[in-house]
Motif scaffolding. Sequence first.
Motif, short mmCIF file in Angstrom:
data_model
loop_
_atom_site.label_atom_id
_atom_site.label_comp_id
_atom_site.label_asym_id
_atom_site.label_seq_id
_atom_site.Cartn_x
_atom_site.Cartn_y
_atom_site.Cartn_z
N LEU A 1 8.80 4.44 0.22
CA LEU A 1 8.83 5.37 1.40
C LEU A 1 8.38 6.87 0.86
CD1 LEU A 1 11.85 4.15 3.55
CD2 LEU A 1 9.56 3.93 4.09
N ARG A 2 8.94 7.34 -0.05
CA ARG A 2 8.71 8.55 -0.68
C ARG A 2 7.16 8.75 -1.01
NH1 ARG A 2 11.04 10.31 -5.88
NH2 ARG A 2 9.60 12.14 -5.96
N LEU B 1 1.12 13.21 2.75
CA LEU B 1 0.81 14.64 3.08
C LEU B 1 -0.20 15.40 2.55
CD1 LEU B 1 4.54 15.74 3.11
CD2 LEU B 1 3.14 15.99 5.21
N GLU B 2 -0.68 14.75 1.41
CA GLU B 2 -2.15 15.16 0.53
C GLU B 2 -3.25 14.45 1.01
OE1 GLU B 2 -1.05 14.27 -3.48
OE2 GLU B 2 0.81 15.62 -3.23
N PRO C 1 0.77 -1.29 -0.04
CA PRO C 1 -0.07 0.08 -0.12
C PRO C 1 0.91 1.41 0.03
CG PRO C 1 0.23 -0.88 2.04
CD PRO C 1 0.94 -1.88 1.45
N VAL C 2 0.27 2.34 -0.63
CA VAL C 2 0.70 3.79 -0.58
C VAL C 2 -0.28 4.28 0.26
CG1 VAL C 2 1.52 5.94 -1.53
CG2 VAL C 2 2.38 3.57 -2.32
N VAL C 3 -0.13 4.86 1.50
CA VAL C 3 -1.19 5.22 2.51
C VAL C 3 -2.16 4.03 2.65
CG1 VAL C 3 -2.53 7.30 3.19
CG2 VAL C 3 -0.66 7.68 1.61
N ASP C 4 -3.42 4.03 1.76
CA ASP C 4 -4.48 3.02 2.07
C ASP C 4 -4.62 2.36 0.91
OD1 ASP C 4 -5.47 5.34 0.88
OD2 ASP C 4 -7.01 5.68 1.83
N ARG D 1 -2.65 16.57 8.11
CA ARG D 1 -2.38 17.43 9.28
C ARG D 1 -1.41 16.58 10.22
NH1 ARG D 1 -6.27 18.31 13.10
NH2 ARG D 1 -5.12 19.66 14.53
N ASP D 2 -1.68 15.59 10.56
CA ASP D 2 -0.86 14.87 11.62
C ASP D 2 0.44 14.58 11.01
OD1 ASP D 2 -2.90 15.07 13.42
OD2 ASP D 2 -3.50 12.98 13.23
#
Length: 302
Positions: free
Chosen positions: A269-270, A277-278, A37-40, A284-285
Amino acid sequence: MGVSKDYRPVRKAIFPVAGLGSRFLPATKASPKEMMPVVDKPLIQYAVEEAVKAGITEMIFVTGRTKRAIADHFDKAYELEHQLEKSGKTQLLKIAREVVPKGVSFTYIRQTEALGLGHAVLTAAHLIGEEPFAVLLADDLISPQASALGQLIKQYELFGNSIIAVQSVPSPEISAYGVISGPKHADRLFLLDNIVEKPKFEDAPSDKGVTGRYIFTPPILDKLRVLQPGAGGEYQLTDAIQALLSQERVFAYEFEGVRYDCGSKMGLLRANIELGLEHPETSRDLHKYLKAKVLPESQDPK
Ligand code: UTP
């Protein structure tokens, strides 16, 4: 510049997902790299969403051992949906259902041995016939808002020739790529005169590295049929493209958008950090976390 007389719409896409993903061991020992996954969202879903947005209606996956999770991902999940419905989790239910796009077919075909990207594409040749088709490598994640495949299809519609995505790689890292050369034909568009797989930095014919998005006309399949093993002993798609150059024009398009090489640890990771961040749930967190973690107190602008 009008639409080419040879123009046929691109409706089919091949997703080669049969590679070993050895750079991600042990994560890829029993599950596919393309499900990371990338984020979700798994990588393969980003690629499928990009294809749907570009008008592709037939998704063809070239799979291998350990890749069943991909077919499961794009199937209806009755039990999960039932549980989410029962517990009133309507937003999550919507997310689970939207994984399977409407009006799109999915076909799976096995590449019994990972003999290279060229061999993977050839494995799906009988499902292509006499139509142009796209190839997407899901481990090359391109910023979703860029619609990279859509950009290539727009160019294809102008010229009716094969076209491959490239980006500038002005560093020794270029020796990990296929590299093209050729004169500029239009804004961001190059007419190929050469393509080589993984050249030494000093031998690279330009700084334009091939990225995992392609549109091909059917003659590429004939070139794949007679292909000999190339760099690394694998059947290289790059070599078939080089052979196609002697028969018809091939273009390269320097697409707009950020590419994350999610076949490498740093790239994944990048991608997680930048897309995190988007993302509305994490933005925010993650900003706060990175600021606290990365900036020494004295540099904190607050
Ligand atoms: P890679 O060059 O990233 O190879 O393949 P890989 O095996 O997946 O990963 P490493 O190098 O062992 O870590 C580029 C794309 O081509 C597919 C891969 O699944 C990936 O999407 N591929 C590669 C195939 O489908 N079959 C192959 O024989 C080789």
